[in-house]
Design an enzyme around this catalytic site. Structure first.
Site, PDB file in Angstrom:
ATOM      1  N   ARG A 178      -7.438  19.608   8.396  1.00  0.00           N
ATOM      2  CA  ARG A 178      -6.605  18.432   8.600  1.00  0.00           C
ATOM      3  C   ARG A 178      -5.155  18.842   8.814  1.00  0.00           C
ATOM      4  NH1 ARG A 178     -11.023  16.890   9.230  1.00  0.00           N
ATOM      5  NH2 ARG A 178     -12.153  15.240   8.131  1.00  0.00           N
ATOM      6  N   LEU A 209      -3.155  -7.684  -1.543  1.00  0.00           N
ATOM      7  CA  LEU A 209      -3.363  -6.946  -2.790  1.00  0.00           C
ATOM      8  C   LEU A 209      -4.849  -6.711  -3.051  1.00  0.00           C
ATOM      9  CD1 LEU A 209      -0.631  -8.578  -5.095  1.00  0.00           C
ATOM     10  CD2 LEU A 209      -0.468  -6.507  -3.705  1.00  0.00           C
ATOM     11  N   GLY A 240       2.968   1.659   3.638  1.00  0.00           N
ATOM     12  CA  GLY A 240       3.773   0.450   3.845  1.00  0.00           C
ATOM     13  C   GLY A 240       4.869   0.323   2.795  1.00  0.00           C
ATOM     14  N   GLY A 261       0.836  -1.202   0.000  1.00  0.00           N
ATOM     15  CA  GLY A 261       0.000   0.000   0.000  1.00  0.00           C
ATOM     16  C   GLY A 261       0.872   1.254   0.000  1.00  0.00           C
ATOM     17  N   TYR A 301     -16.479  18.216  -0.428  1.00  0.00           N
ATOM     18  CA  TYR A 301     -17.540  17.990   0.547  1.00  0.00           C
ATOM     19  C   TYR A 301     -17.998  19.264   1.259  1.00  0.00           C
ATOM     20  CZ  TYR A 301     -17.240  12.883   0.649  1.00  0.00           C
ATOM     21  OH  TYR A 301     -17.302  11.563   0.347  1.00  0.00           O
ATOM     22  N   LYS A 332     -10.287   1.157  13.546  1.00  0.00           N
ATOM     23  CA  LYS A 332      -8.885   1.374  13.906  1.00  0.00           C
ATOM     24  C   LYS A 332      -8.739   1.519  15.428  1.00  0.00           C
ATOM     25  CE  LYS A 332      -5.746   1.879  11.587  1.00  0.00           C
ATOM     26  NZ  LYS A 332      -4.749   0.914  11.028  1.00  0.00           N
ATOM     27  N   TYR A 348     -14.562   3.451   9.758  1.00  0.00           N
ATOM     28  CA  TYR A 348     -13.104   3.272   9.611  1.00  0.00           C
ATOM     29  C   TYR A 348     -12.395   3.592  10.925  1.00  0.00           C
ATOM     30  CZ  TYR A 348      -8.281   4.766   8.681  1.00  0.00           C
ATOM     31  OH  TYR A 348      -6.914   4.944   8.754  1.00  0.00           O
ATOM     32  N   LYS A 391      -7.816   9.145  -2.329  1.00  0.00           N
ATOM     33  CA  LYS A 391      -7.594  10.103  -1.243  1.00  0.00           C
ATOM     34  C   LYS A 391      -7.466  11.491  -1.868  1.00  0.00           C
ATOM     35  CE  LYS A 391      -7.354   6.774   1.847  1.00  0.00           C
ATOM     36  NZ  LYS A 391      -6.240   5.890   1.989  1.00  0.00           N
ATOM     37  N   GLY A 408     -21.282  12.210   9.171  1.00  0.00           N
ATOM     38  CA  GLY A 408     -20.419  12.137  10.364  1.00  0.00           C
ATOM     39  C   GLY A 408     -19.049  12.758  10.149  1.00  0.00           C
ATOM     40  N   THR A 451      -4.186   5.850  13.638  1.00  0.00           N
ATOM     41  CA  THR A 451      -4.504   7.126  13.001  1.00  0.00           C
ATOM     42  C   THR A 451      -5.072   8.133  13.999  1.00  0.00           C
ATOM     43  OG1 THR A 451      -6.123   8.110  11.477  1.00  0.00           O
ATOM     44  CG2 THR A 451      -6.670   5.965  12.330  1.00  0.00           C
ATOM     45  N   ASP A 452      -4.908   9.427  13.689  1.00  0.00           N
ATOM     46  CA  ASP A 452      -5.507  10.459  14.541  1.00  0.00           C
ATOM     47  C   ASP A 452      -7.037  10.397  14.500  1.00  0.00           C
ATOM     48  OD1 ASP A 452      -5.880  11.460  11.952  1.00  0.00           O
ATOM     49  OD2 ASP A 452      -4.993  13.423  12.342  1.00  0.00           O
ATOM     50  N   GLU A 453      -7.581   9.702  13.488  1.00  0.00           N
ATOM     51  CA  GLU A 453      -9.042   9.663  13.363  1.00  0.00           C
ATOM     52  C   GLU A 453      -9.704   8.934  14.535  1.00  0.00           C
ATOM     53  OE1 GLU A 453     -10.716   9.206   9.498  1.00  0.00           O
ATOM     54  OE2 GLU A 453      -8.843   9.715   8.510  1.00  0.00           O
TER      55      GLU A 453
HETATM   56  P1  NAD Z   1      -3.492   1.712   1.711  1.00  0.00           P
HETATM   57  O1  NAD Z   1      -4.950   1.510   1.564  1.00  0.00           O
HETATM   58  O2  NAD Z   1      -2.727   2.427   0.638  1.00  0.00           O
HETATM   59  O3  NAD Z   1      -2.760   0.310   1.938  1.00  0.00           O
HETATM   60  C1  NAD Z   1      -3.315  -0.740   2.687  1.00  0.00           C
HETATM   61  C2  NAD Z   1      -2.631  -2.025   2.254  1.00  0.00           C
HETATM   62  O4  NAD Z   1      -3.158  -3.087   3.060  1.00  0.00           O
HETATM   63  C3  NAD Z   1      -2.888  -2.413   0.780  1.00  0.00           C
HETATM   64  O5  NAD Z   1      -1.686  -2.786   0.160  1.00  0.00           O
HETATM   65  C4  NAD Z   1      -3.848  -3.588   0.887  1.00  0.00           C
HETATM   66  O6  NAD Z   1      -3.719  -4.505  -0.189  1.00  0.00           O
HETATM   67  C5  NAD Z   1      -3.431  -4.194   2.218  1.00  0.00           C
HETATM   68  N1  NAD Z   1      -4.503  -4.985   2.834  1.00  0.00           N
HETATM   69  C6  NAD Z   1      -5.802  -4.593   3.028  1.00  0.00           C
HETATM   70  N2  NAD Z   1      -6.498  -5.594   3.611  1.00  0.00           N
HETATM   71  C7  NAD Z   1      -5.622  -6.622   3.808  1.00  0.00           C
HETATM   72  C8  NAD Z   1      -5.729  -7.910   4.373  1.00  0.00           C
HETATM   73  N3  NAD Z   1      -6.904  -8.361   4.873  1.00  0.00           N
HETATM   74  N4  NAD Z   1      -4.626  -8.687   4.433  1.00  0.00           N
HETATM   75  C9  NAD Z   1      -3.439  -8.254   3.930  1.00  0.00           C
HETATM   76  N5  NAD Z   1      -3.277  -7.057   3.355  1.00  0.00           N
HETATM   77  C10 NAD Z   1      -4.358  -6.234   3.306  1.00  0.00           C
HETATM   78  O7  NAD Z   1      -3.346   2.440   3.116  1.00  0.00           O
HETATM   79  P2  NAD Z   1      -2.254   3.462   3.630  1.00  0.00           P
HETATM   80  O8  NAD Z   1      -2.738   4.842   3.398  1.00  0.00           O
HETATM   81  O9  NAD Z   1      -0.923   3.045   3.173  1.00  0.00           O
HETATM   82  O10 NAD Z   1      -2.386   3.210   5.211  1.00  0.00           O
HETATM   83  C11 NAD Z   1      -1.585   2.210   5.857  1.00  0.00           C
HETATM   84  C12 NAD Z   1      -1.899   2.215   7.330  1.00  0.00           C
HETATM   85  O11 NAD Z   1      -1.652   3.500   7.875  1.00  0.00           O
HETATM   86  C13 NAD Z   1      -3.350   1.882   7.651  1.00  0.00           C
HETATM   87  O12 NAD Z   1      -3.378   1.051   8.782  1.00  0.00           O
HETATM   88  C14 NAD Z   1      -3.973   3.239   7.972  1.00  0.00           C
HETATM   89  O13 NAD Z   1      -5.030   3.111   8.883  1.00  0.00           O
HETATM   90  C15 NAD Z   1      -2.787   3.964   8.594  1.00  0.00           C
HETATM   91  N6  NAD Z   1      -2.793   5.428   8.461  1.00  0.00           N
HETATM   92  C16 NAD Z   1      -2.961   6.015   7.248  1.00  0.00           C
HETATM   93  C17 NAD Z   1      -2.913   7.405   7.150  1.00  0.00           C
HETATM   94  C18 NAD Z   1      -3.053   8.101   5.815  1.00  0.00           C
HETATM   95  O14 NAD Z   1      -3.092   9.340   5.761  1.00  0.00           O
HETATM   96  N7  NAD Z   1      -3.097   7.399   4.692  1.00  0.00           N
HETATM   97  C19 NAD Z   1      -2.737   8.193   8.303  1.00  0.00           C
HETATM   98  C20 NAD Z   1      -2.585   7.535   9.528  1.00  0.00           C
HETATM   99  C21 NAD Z   1      -2.608   6.164   9.591  1.00  0.00           C
END
Ligand code: NAD
Length: 328
Positions: A211, A35, A13, A10, A204, A151, A147, A186, A272, A123-125
């Site tokens: 943010r 994936l 990650g 993702g 919206y 979390k 969501y 996003k 919400g 997340t801060d959410e």
């Molecule tokens: P993303 O949606 O880009 O990536 C999520 C990844 O998780 C994807 O590669 C997806 O294939 C994988 N995935 C989903 N369900 C799965 C499962 N059941 N098993 C295995 N893999 C699975 O998300 P992101 O923006 O990279 O966020 C990553 C983490 O960071 C999340 O936990 C999110 O809550 C947290 N986060 C994100 C933000 C932000 O601004 N994007 C801010 C704070 C925290």
């Protein structure tokens, strides 16, 4: 150090994994990712040939896979999640499955295999919305979207596994990330993609939702600090200090895309919808020496340039990125 990184295909990650492997003395990494529509192997393309990287396509809810995979790892960095608020409003079930049940499955196996450290990326959410001031780690969790609730549940489970089973857990709560490779459902990549294609963007409500923005590289640096130096059982806020309303952000993106406000369509507000997020980051700054390094202006300029140059990356994703947005 051998790390298991869930959700490593993702946005955040994969940034974390590319960063780890850029360090010749860095960790060996197993990426576990199922994936889903937003997971994308091309995010790992720059490091795919690295002998220190192993990719496993699997679901974190699959205990049998985890049973075989976990032995030999020193720590788990748990990113895998359903991560888009609008999708959680349209259909909460996958959020509970992956974010809650998946995390609990992973925690069980981490205890069983005596994994040395478990970093829960949150997340801060989880805090909800704050009219004035900023949240500290002691602020109550009042999540509003499915969501955010999923979390919050996941990190409460992680903390419970620390207190009940002695698993070495650390939790981070980060604000809104931006940067290259962010899936175009996003706001920043979605608006840029639409503007580059000559389309309208949907904003919206009154657009006054605020943010805190942080470059993904700063988030990943903070995560690594918490992973390597954070105290067991502790929660650390991570923020960027750049607060913008969605109107302000949209203005910057329109400017970057060479477009005017006539390209903005106001749509009914999200159900919400949290009004404002704001993080106090004194704890991670004082204890671990964290400071965000990338100024928003240059980080956004680089991000815009990346999306402009990498249409071949985001164009094929636009159809599956389509959101359940309510139109007035
Ligand atoms: P993303 O949606 O880009 O990536 C999520 C990844 O998780 C994807 O590669 C997806 O294939 C994988 N995935 C989903 N369900 C799965 C499962 N059941 N098993 C295995 N893999 C699975 O998300 P992101 O923006 O990279 O966020 C990553 C983490 O960071 C999340 O936990 C999110 O809550 C947290 N986060 C994100 C933000 C932000 O601004 N994007 C801010 C704070 C925290």
């Amino acid at each position: 150090m051998r790390l298991l990184v869930t959700g490593g295909a993702g946005f955040i990650g994969s940034t974390y994994v590319r960063g780890l492997l850029a360090d010749p003395d860095g960790a060996t990494v197993t990426v576990l990712d199922s994936l889903t529509f937003c997971g994308n192997l091309s995010n790992l393309e720059p490091v795919m040939g690295d002998p220190r990287l192993t990719f496993v396509e699997a679901d974190i809810c699959d205990g049998a896979v985890l049973q075989d995979l976990l032995p030999g790892h020193d720590a788990i960095v748990h990113f895998a999640a359903e991560s888009q608020v609008d999708r959680s409003i349209a259909d909460p079930a996958p959020f509970v499955r992956t974010n809650v049940v998946g995390t609990q499955t992973l925690l069980d196996k981490a205890v069983e295999h005596r994994i040395g450290r478990f970093l829960q990326v949150s997340t801060d959410e989880v805090y909800g919305s704050i009219a004035h001031g900023s949240w500290t780690e002691e602020s109550p969790m009042r999540p509003n979207s499915p969501y955010a609730a999923s979390k919050a549940a996941a990190e409460l489970l992680a903390q419970a596994y620390h207190r009940t089973y002695g698993l070495d857990v650390v939790v981070t709560r980060c604000s809104n990330n931006y940067g290259p490779y962010q899936f175009p459902d996003k706001i920043i990549p979605l608006f840029l993609a639409c503007l580059f294609e000559g389309r309208e963007v949907s904003l919206y409500g009154d657009g006054e939702h605020a943010r805190d923005w942080l470059h993904v590289d700063d988030h990943c640096a903070a995560l690594h600090l918490v992973l390597t130096k954070g105290r067991p059982g502790e929660v650390y806020n991570i923020g960027g200090g750049t607060e913008l309303t969605n109107n302000e952000l949209t203005g910057l993106l329109l400017e970057a895309g060479g477009a005017g406000w006539d390209r903005v369509r106001r749509v009914r507000d999200r159900k919400g919808h949290d009004r404002r997020y704001s993080m106090n980051i004194d704890k991670i700054s004082t204890e671990l020496g964290y400071t965000p390094r990338i100024p928003f202006s240059s980080g956004l300029a680089d991000t815009v340039a990346w999306y402009r140059a990498n249409g071949h990356w985001w164009r094929p994703l636009m159809e599956r990125a389509a959101l359940p947005i309510p139109v007035t």
